[in-house]
Motif scaffolding. Structure first.
Motif, short mmCIF file in Angstrom:
data_model
loop_
_atom_site.label_atom_id
_atom_site.label_comp_id
_atom_site.label_asym_id
_atom_site.label_seq_id
_atom_site.Cartn_x
_atom_site.Cartn_y
_atom_site.Cartn_z
N ALA A 21 9.33 57.69 33.40
CA ALA A 21 9.08 57.78 34.83
C ALA A 21 8.91 59.21 35.30
O ALA A 21 8.27 59.47 36.31
N ILE A 22 9.50 60.18 34.56
CA ILE A 22 9.38 61.58 34.98
C ILE A 22 8.48 62.37 34.05
O ILE A 22 8.53 63.59 34.02
N ALA A 23 7.64 61.67 33.27
CA ALA A 23 6.79 62.36 32.31
C ALA A 23 5.54 62.96 32.95
O ALA A 23 4.74 63.56 32.27
N SER A 24 5.37 62.78 34.25
CA SER A 24 4.28 63.41 34.97
C SER A 24 4.85 63.97 36.27
O SER A 24 6.06 63.97 36.47
N ASP A 25 3.97 64.47 37.15
CA ASP A 25 4.49 65.03 38.39
C ASP A 25 5.40 64.04 39.10
O ASP A 25 5.10 62.84 39.16
N PRO A 26 6.53 64.50 39.66
CA PRO A 26 7.46 63.58 40.31
C PRO A 26 6.85 62.93 41.55
O PRO A 26 6.05 63.52 42.24
N ARG A 42 13.67 78.89 42.40
CA ARG A 42 12.77 78.46 41.34
C ARG A 42 13.20 77.07 40.85
O ARG A 42 14.31 76.89 40.35
N VAL A 43 12.33 76.10 41.04
CA VAL A 43 12.57 74.74 40.57
C VAL A 43 11.31 74.27 39.83
O VAL A 43 10.35 75.02 39.71
N ASN A 44 11.32 73.03 39.35
CA ASN A 44 10.14 72.49 38.67
C ASN A 44 9.14 72.02 39.73
O ASN A 44 9.04 70.84 40.04
N GLY A 45 8.42 72.98 40.26
CA GLY A 45 7.55 72.75 41.41
C GLY A 45 7.90 73.80 42.45
O GLY A 45 8.32 74.92 42.11
N VAL A 84 -1.78 73.44 44.16
CA VAL A 84 -0.72 73.73 45.13
C VAL A 84 -0.69 75.21 45.50
O VAL A 84 -0.28 75.57 46.61
N LEU A 85 -1.16 76.07 44.61
CA LEU A 85 -1.15 77.50 44.89
C LEU A 85 -2.16 77.88 45.96
O LEU A 85 -1.98 78.87 46.67
N ASN A 91 1.97 70.02 47.25
CA ASN A 91 3.27 70.00 46.56
C ASN A 91 3.85 68.59 46.50
O ASN A 91 3.91 67.90 47.52
N THR A 92 4.22 68.15 45.32
CA THR A 92 4.81 66.83 44.97
C THR A 92 3.81 65.68 44.99
O THR A 92 4.18 64.55 44.67
#
Length: 220
Positions: A21-26, A42-45, A84-85, A91-92
């Motif tokens: 379930a978390i193997a791609s963008d959340p 700093r987080v994953n995203g 996202v940049l 984002n998300t």
């Protein structure tokens, strides 16, 4: 004993399902999460800015993909990515988009997107495209695409696009299944790493002598 085994089996399956379930963008847990690109966290995203401070401009980028880009470079192509940049509202949300311009005989060199599958559409011109399957088969699956044709590049696999027309440019649009898909251009990564990969490693990997390795590294 049997009940313990059953419990462990169920736990393992649930763990596998959770990992998948978390193997791609959340998945988003709210309407949106506009990236705070200036946050020191700093987080994953990216962390979210206060949604009450969100505006239409967080979801808008003017004239990003409307004009041809400069393809006067060594490979004859130019990728304009909207991730996202460039668009914090992504984002998300797990998507991004790119425009790719190709000069006559231009190439988007073999590369991978470590975090995204890509669906690719030709807008103008003709392109020869393909991707290579993973070891041990390394099959090349390729196709010549014309205006309106669509091709799919699976996540993480090496792929390329080439404009075979010596007189006319081409342009394509790519949609990617990540807000920040990343790109690894194979030749740049192998021969242009910083610091360089050892000659001994590259000589053995490519089965060539040091002169050829030095020549290749000099290009990057």
């Amino acid at each position: 004993m049997a009940s313990s085994f059953s419990f462990l089996l169920v736990a393992a399956l649930l763990g596998l399902a959770s990992w998948k379930a978390i193997a791609s963008d959340p998945s988003p847990l709210q309407d949106f999460c506009v990236a705070d690109l200036n946050s020191p966290v700093r987080v994953n995203g990216f962390v979210c800015k206060n949604p009450m401070n969100a505006s239409a401009n967080d979801f808008f980028k003017a004239a990003m993909l409307d004009k041809p880009r400069d393809t006067n470079n060594r490979v004859g192509s130019n990728v304009t990515l909207v991730s996202v940049l460039q668009l914090p509202g992504l984002n998300t949300l797990g998507i991004s988009i790119a425009r790719i311009d190709y000069a006559p005989l231009g190439l988007n060199p073999p590369h991978t997107h470590p975090r995204a599958t890509e669906i690719f559409t030709v807008l103008e011109g003709t392109l020869y495209v393909g991707f290579v399957t993973s070891n041990p088969d390394n099959r090349l699956l390729s196709k010549v695409l014309n205006k309106g044709d669509v091709y799919l590049f699976p996540e993480g696999l090496i792929h390329f696009q080439f404009n075979p027309n010596p007189h006319k440019p081409a342009v394509a649009i790519a949609a990617l299944s990540s807000q920040n898909p990343g790109v690894i251009t194979i030749a740049n990564a192998v021969f242009g790493s910083n610091p360089p990969i050892s000659d001994d490693i590259l000589m053995k990997a490519f089965q060539v002598d040091k002169k050829i390795i030095d020549l290749l590294q000099a290009q990057f």
